[in-house]
Each structure stands twice: as structure tokens, then as C-alpha cells.
Design an enzyme around this catalytic site. Structure first.
Site, PDB file in Angstrom:
ATOM      1  N   HIS A 260     -12.148  14.605  36.687  1.00 46.40           N
ATOM      2  CA  HIS A 260     -12.577  13.582  37.649  1.00 46.40           C
ATOM      3  C   HIS A 260     -12.870  12.233  36.981  1.00 46.40           C
ATOM      4  O   HIS A 260     -13.328  11.311  37.649  1.00 46.40           O
ATOM      5  CB  HIS A 260     -13.790  14.030  38.465  1.00 46.40           C
TER       6      HIS A 260
ATOM      7  N   HIS B 184      -5.693  25.421  42.788  1.00 48.86           N
ATOM      8  CA  HIS B 184      -5.348  24.350  43.724  1.00 48.86           C
ATOM      9  C   HIS B 184      -4.528  23.288  43.018  1.00 48.86           C
ATOM     10  O   HIS B 184      -4.663  23.069  41.798  1.00 48.86           O
ATOM     11  CB  HIS B 184      -6.603  23.735  44.349  1.00 48.86           C
TER      12      HIS B 184
ATOM     13  N   ASP C  87      -8.485  19.707  35.998  1.00 48.42           N
ATOM     14  CA  ASP C  87      -8.939  20.206  37.305  1.00 48.42           C
ATOM     15  C   ASP C  87      -7.866  19.983  38.373  1.00 48.42           C
ATOM     16  O   ASP C  87      -7.884  19.000  39.088  1.00 48.42           O
ATOM     17  CB  ASP C  87     -10.224  19.476  37.686  1.00 48.42           C
TER      18      ASP C  87
ATOM     19  N   GLU D  63      -8.694  21.840  48.006  1.00 47.59           N
ATOM     20  CA  GLU D  63      -9.933  22.295  47.386  1.00 47.59           C
ATOM     21  C   GLU D  63     -10.851  21.110  47.121  1.00 47.59           C
ATOM     22  O   GLU D  63     -12.063  21.209  47.267  1.00 47.59           O
ATOM     23  CB  GLU D  63      -9.635  23.032  46.081  1.00 47.59           C
ATOM     24  N   GLU D  64     -10.248  19.990  46.755  1.00 47.03           N
ATOM     25  CA  GLU D  64     -11.035  18.797  46.473  1.00 47.03           C
ATOM     26  C   GLU D  64     -11.488  18.098  47.752  1.00 47.03           C
ATOM     27  O   GLU D  64     -12.347  17.219  47.706  1.00 47.03           O
ATOM     28  CB  GLU D  64     -10.222  17.811  45.617  1.00 47.03           C
TER      29      GLU D  64
ATOM     30  N   GLU E 116     -10.163  27.404  37.310  1.00 41.52           N
ATOM     31  CA  GLU E 116     -10.956  26.180  37.251  1.00 41.52           C
ATOM     32  C   GLU E 116     -11.382  25.902  35.804  1.00 41.52           C
ATOM     33  O   GLU E 116     -11.524  26.827  34.991  1.00 41.52           O
ATOM     34  CB  GLU E 116     -12.204  26.309  38.130  1.00 41.52           C
TER      35      GLU E 116
ATOM     36  N   ASP F 117      -4.211  20.082  44.619  1.00 43.42           N
ATOM     37  CA  ASP F 117      -4.687  18.763  45.033  1.00 43.42           C
ATOM     38  C   ASP F 117      -5.660  18.221  43.989  1.00 43.42           C
ATOM     39  O   ASP F 117      -6.289  18.980  43.247  1.00 43.42           O
ATOM     40  CB  ASP F 117      -5.323  18.801  46.419  1.00 43.42           C
TER      41      ASP F 117
END
Length: 381
Positions: A354, A76, A107, A140-141, A169, A78
Site C-alpha cells: 500500500h 485476490h 499485496d 478484497e481491497e 496475503e 485487485d
């Protein structure tokens, strides 16, 4: 938007991706960077948008070749919001002291960039023996309603079924080569609402306190040991995440009491079996209570057979470490991909994902690229 000149350079690709402010659900050109790199390599690229008009999720599916075996790289573009307190621009792709900084480095724009670069190097080495595919989503997030799941439905309608999928991931806790994920626990959220009759605490016979029924429900749920774990999974876990009665007063019996519960469950359970158990407990203590259940995904396990062994060997050749096969952590889009083909996850070190100042080492990005390239050779494409 600029595009990197050499798609075999994962850092150039990663910087271009990081400079797209693709905070979910925004794309800001991130998928165009991926599409451009794939088109340069001869892939047939299909841009796919699913969801309500005006709020559609951007996705991409690309395929090169028709032969067997077919290996798919998934991921992903995003990212989560950057938050405050960064020491650098979270969308600049700055490099300092051998590390690259930016929201999404770990990520998982780094994983996407490494896969693209690895495929470019594979094509430079000669013609494919099989075929390659990419499944990249921009959701995805976020809610993940119209991302990978919708693309897989589109693929099924067209008979697109890869033989194996690698999801990039960030699987490594501390060092490259730590972990390959071959499964994930299931996840479900339950909202239990018990209604009563509001009243004065001095006159309880004129009221009906819903908390007095909610508390034994939660006591029963938390007192049960769901299991002791299984061969590949840790024990399942039930956690109360919220209890709320919306009552600011000290002398009022509330009319409603509500609790939220999350269960991360292994392959000894299904969401349906857990739903039935919770429903029985709720009905016993509060027959009139309501229960809302949302399932993020069932548990799944990819058989640690030939393909997983080939990926493990590739990791060991490049990093010098024999990776642990693991099923821990949260959910990922692998929970959807497993219904299409076997899937394993291996990416960068996730220690800063994150977080503010998210970063990965340049060496790890190169290592991941080499792992993917080595795996392609072993897989037979």
C-alpha cells in the site's frame, strides 16, 4: 494481452499480473491472466460475477482433480490506488537491483503468482495424489461484498469443500519465514448519534446539548479494559475514530453529536456481545440515541494442528526460519474462508504494501513458490 509462456516462472506471471491496472473494483484482465495459467495446467475454470447488474465483482474458482485431500489456494488480484510519487511506473513490473516493483507486488499478486508457479511445478513432477483448487477474487481491497464471500456460497451450493486453504496475503513483517497467520481478530464499526435541541450557548435552558451525553458514553466505553488477551490473541482494542458535531460556530449548542468507534476483538468476545454492551452504555446515558453497527468479521482461529505444522515445516525447510504463529493485523478474506474449511495465511514480506514504490525481492518470490510446493508434498497432493 500477452501471457507468460512458462507458468512455472513466478516472476513472469507476476509481471503479467502487475501490468493489469486492477485498481479495485477494476479487473483490467488480471483474472484472465490467472485463468489462462490454470487452463494451461488442465484446471476447470469457472468465472463468477456477483453483485448488482453493471457493478458486478469478477471472481474465479478453479478445480483440478476430485480426490482427497483437496488443497485450495486463495487470494485476490485487485489492488489499492497507486497514489503519487512513484520512481517507476506502478503498472509496469519493472525489475531493478534484484527487486520487482509495482502496485500489488506484495499485496498480493506476488502470492497469486507464486501459487500458480508452485502448482505448475507440482504437476511437472507427476500426477496429483489428491486435488487442487483456486479461489481468486477481484474485490478484497474494496467493500468485499461480492467477492470471496459470494464464491464460498456458490461453492457450498455445489458441495465444493476443500480440506485446507492457504491464503497468500503478505504475512511477513521483515523477512521470509517470519509469520504464519492462523487467525484474525474480529472487527466492527459503531456509529453513535445523540440528538439534542439547538440553541444559543448563553441560554442553555432553552436548548439540549447532545455533546454532554455523548462525552460520558465515550468515557465509559474507553475506560473499560475489554480483556487481557487469550492464548493466541492480543488484548481487544476499542478506538474512537471520529467525533463530529458539524458546528462551525462558537456560540451555538449543536443539535446533533456523533461518534464513530472501531473495535478489534479477540475470541473472548463476539460482535453480538460487544453490541449489547455498547447498547447498554448508550441507553444509560442517552436513551433516545441511535446506534448503527457494521461487522466486518468475527474473530477466528485455525487449530494449529497437522496442516499448520506441515506449512510451518515447509517454511522452515525453504527459508531456514521457524515461523511464528500469529493472529495480529487487520482483517482478510480468511474471515470468510474459515466457515468453509481450515485456513492459514502465508505470503511475501509486507513492508511496502500500500506504499509508493511497492516492491518485493525476486528471491522472496522464488522462496514463496518453493514453500507452496514443499507444502503440497507434505499435505499429500
Amino acid at each position: 494481452m500477452s501471457h507468460p509462456s512458462f507458468t512455472s516462472d513466478p516472476v513472469a506471471l507476476l509481471q503479467d499480473l502487475l501490468r493489469c491496472r486492477s485498481v479495485t473494483p477494476a479487473d483490467d484482465g488480471a483474472l484472465s491472466v490467472v485463468a489462462h495459467a490454470l487452463e494451461m495446467m488442465g484446471f476447470e475454470v469457472t468465472r463468477l460475477a456477483f453483485g448488482p447488474e453493471g457493478e458486478q465483482t469478477p471472481n474465479l474458482y478453479a478445480r483440478l482433480g476430485t480426490g482427497k485431500p483437496c488443497l485450495c489456494f486463495a487470494g485476490h488480484t485487485d489492488v489499492v490506488p497507486p497514489g503519487e510519487g512513484w520512481s517507476c511506473d506502478p503498472f509496469a513490473g519493472d525489475i531493478k537491483d534484484g527487486h520487482i516493483y509495482g502496485r500489488g507486488t506484495a499485496d498480493m499478486k506476488g502470492g497469486v503468482a507464486a501459487a500458480l508457479a508452485a502448482v505448475a511445478r507440482r504437476l511437472e513432477a507427476g500426477p496429483l495424489k489428491g486435488s487442487l483448487a483456486f479461489l481468486i477474487t477481484g474485490d478484497e481491497e474494496g467493500p468485499a461484498r461480492y467477492g470471496t464471500k459470494s464464491v464460498l456460497e456458490w461453492m457450498k451450493e455445489r458441495g465444493e469443500a476443500p480440506d485446507f486453504c492457504v491464503l497468500g496475503e503478505p504475512t511477513n513483517p521483515a523477512e521470509m519465514g517470519d509469520v504464519i497467520k492462523i487467525g484474525r481478530r474480529g472487527s466492527m464499526n459503531v456509529v453513535i448519534t445523540v440528538k439534542g435541541v439547538q440553541g444559543h450557548v448563553a441560554y442553555p435552558h432553552l436548548a439540549d446539548n447532545p455533546i454532554h451525553r455523548l462525552v460520558p458514553i465515550l468515557s465509559d466505553l474507553t475506560s473499560r479494559t475489554l480483556d487481557q488477551g487469550s492464548e493466541w490473541f492480543a488484548p481487544s482494542s476499542l478506538q474512537i475514530t471520529s467525533v463530529d458535531v458539524g458546528n462551525p460556530a462558537t456560540n451555538v449548542i449543536p443539535a446533533t453529536a456523533q461518534a464513530r468507534v472501531n473495535i478489534r476483538f479477540n475470541d473472548l468476545h463476539t460482535s453480538e456481545s460487544l453490541r449489547n454492551w455498547i447498547g447498554d452504555v448508550v441507553s444509560y446515558h442517552a436513551p433516545e440515541a441511535t446506534m448503527e453497527v457494521a461487522v466486518s468479521g468475527e474473530s477466528f482461529l485455525t487449530d494449529p494442528g497437522a496442516e499448520v505444522e506441515q506449512l510451518s515445516e515447509a517454511v522452515q525447510v525453504v527459508t531456514g526460519r521457524k515461523p511464528k504463529l500469529d493472529t495480529g493485523g487487520g482483517t482478510s478474506d480468511a474471515r470468510f474462508i474459515t466457515h468453509c474449511c481450515p485456513v492459514a495465511e502465508f505470503g511475501l514480506v509486507g513492508a511496502t504494501m500500500h506504499k509508493r514504490d511497492e516492491h518485493v525481492s525476486l528471491a522472496s518470490v522464488e522462496q514463496l513458490t518453493q514453500v507452496y510446493l514443499e507444502f503440497m508434498h507434505r499435505f499429500g497432493v
